[in-house]
Design a protein around this motif. Sequence first.
Motif, PDB file in Angstrom:
ATOM      1  N   SER A  49      63.536  10.803  22.236  1.00  0.00           N
ATOM      2  CA  SER A  49      62.795   9.566  22.503  1.00  0.00           C
ATOM      3  C   SER A  49      62.215   8.997  21.216  1.00  0.00           C
ATOM      4  O   SER A  49      62.250   7.774  20.987  1.00  0.00           O
ATOM      5  CB  SER A  49      61.671   9.837  23.507  1.00  0.00           C
ATOM      6  N   LEU A  50      61.704   9.878  20.368  1.00  0.00           N
ATOM      7  CA  LEU A  50      61.136   9.430  19.098  1.00  0.00           C
ATOM      8  C   LEU A  50      62.208   8.833  18.196  1.00  0.00           C
ATOM      9  O   LEU A  50      62.047   7.721  17.649  1.00  0.00           O
ATOM     10  CB  LEU A  50      60.441  10.596  18.403  1.00  0.00           C
ATOM     11  N   ILE A  51      63.322   9.539  18.034  1.00  0.00           N
ATOM     12  CA  ILE A  51      64.400   9.070  17.157  1.00  0.00           C
ATOM     13  C   ILE A  51      65.010   7.782  17.694  1.00  0.00           C
ATOM     14  O   ILE A  51      65.284   6.830  16.945  1.00  0.00           O
ATOM     15  CB  ILE A  51      65.483  10.156  17.008  1.00  0.00           C
ATOM     16  N   GLY A  52      65.214   7.734  19.013  1.00  0.00           N
ATOM     17  CA  GLY A  52      65.789   6.520  19.596  1.00  0.00           C
ATOM     18  C   GLY A  52      64.897   5.315  19.418  1.00  0.00           C
ATOM     19  O   GLY A  52      65.377   4.207  19.170  1.00  0.00           O
ATOM     20  N   THR A  53      63.584   5.524  19.515  1.00  0.00           N
ATOM     21  CA  THR A  53      62.640   4.422  19.308  1.00  0.00           C
ATOM     22  C   THR A  53      62.658   3.956  17.864  1.00  0.00           C
ATOM     23  O   THR A  53      62.668   2.745  17.587  1.00  0.00           O
ATOM     24  CB  THR A  53      61.228   4.869  19.704  1.00  0.00           C
ATOM     25  N   ALA A 126      68.617  10.233  22.072  1.00  0.00           N
ATOM     26  CA  ALA A 126      68.194   9.135  21.194  1.00  0.00           C
ATOM     27  C   ALA A 126      69.085   7.917  21.374  1.00  0.00           C
ATOM     28  O   ALA A 126      68.603   6.772  21.397  1.00  0.00           O
ATOM     29  CB  ALA A 126      68.214   9.587  19.739  1.00  0.00           C
ATOM     30  N   GLU A 127      70.370   8.135  21.505  1.00  0.00           N
ATOM     31  CA  GLU A 127      71.290   7.020  21.694  1.00  0.00           C
ATOM     32  C   GLU A 127      71.036   6.324  23.032  1.00  0.00           C
ATOM     33  O   GLU A 127      71.109   5.096  23.130  1.00  0.00           O
ATOM     34  CB  GLU A 127      72.735   7.523  21.623  1.00  0.00           C
ATOM     35  N   GLN A 128      70.725   7.102  24.060  1.00  0.00           N
ATOM     36  CA  GLN A 128      70.436   6.505  25.369  1.00  0.00           C
ATOM     37  C   GLN A 128      69.148   5.694  25.324  1.00  0.00           C
ATOM     38  O   GLN A 128      69.082   4.587  25.872  1.00  0.00           O
ATOM     39  CB  GLN A 128      70.325   7.609  26.432  1.00  0.00           C
ATOM     40  N   VAL A 129      68.121   6.240  24.660  1.00  0.00           N
ATOM     41  CA  VAL A 129      66.843   5.529  24.569  1.00  0.00           C
ATOM     42  C   VAL A 129      67.007   4.246  23.765  1.00  0.00           C
ATOM     43  O   VAL A 129      66.480   3.187  24.131  1.00  0.00           O
ATOM     44  CB  VAL A 129      65.765   6.441  23.947  1.00  0.00           C
ATOM     45  N   ARG A 130      67.725   4.317  22.662  1.00  0.00           N
ATOM     46  CA  ARG A 130      67.970   3.113  21.847  1.00  0.00           C
ATOM     47  C   ARG A 130      68.679   2.047  22.675  1.00  0.00           C
ATOM     48  O   ARG A 130      68.310   0.855  22.636  1.00  0.00           O
ATOM     49  CB  ARG A 130      68.820   3.472  20.631  1.00  0.00           C
TER      50      ARG A 130
END
Length: 249
Positions: A49-53, A126-130
């Motif tokens: 979540s952090l990386i995707g944000t 991360a890719e999904q959150v982005r």
Amino acid sequence: MGQYQWNWGIILEEVYGTGEYYYQWLITGLGWTVATALSAWVIALILGSLIGTVRTMPNKWLAGLATAYVELFRNIPLIVQLFLWFFVLPEVLPEQMGTWMKQDMPMPEFITAVIGLGLFTSARVAEQVRTGIMALPRGQRYAGQALGFTLGQTYRYVLLPMAFRIVIPPLTSEFMNVFKNSAVALAIGVTELTFQMRQITGEYAPGNPIEVMTMVSVIYLIMAFSVNRLMAFIERRTQVPGYISGGSK
């Protein structure tokens, strides 16, 4: 095949020379599978979540570093990453730290598997959150800033709550994959479910592999179905009325 001696009761038999039963080995393996998968998922969800944000932030340097992280951990096979963490890392660290990892670190196989699986899955999360954040109308970001929110507050109160509602369906797949991918941990000695299956069919009950493999497959199926139902429940409870989210019509 017609001469195969079926024995579905093999799981209730005593393991020769051990005083234990086959079902106890599978229960132990199931426990390690669940512990490994859930621990790795916590790491993956928080870090992903952090990386995707960060990948969606206007700072190009931070977004670039986050993108490099995703590409690194997503494109190297999981089993290779586990080998690197378990066998290579202790050799390249300072001698004292490397010795501690090899000899004194508690449950080194389990901890390595959790970290390796967590980092591997975090890149996918991360890719999904982005994608979820990028799918939101730009007006939501502008509306938050117009209300006087800082960039961090805009993400916290406006963008992320909506983005997570969108990505729950793809996160369901990733959550299920964590349980299935945990089987790779047998390569570094974690006595999870697949490890126990191989031990039973390879050394102690080589005459009844089909029954044992079928039972283990059913256990994995039950775990995957349980995760699917749990995430479906969360999706129903968090959906926004009138808003089209992932999986909605």
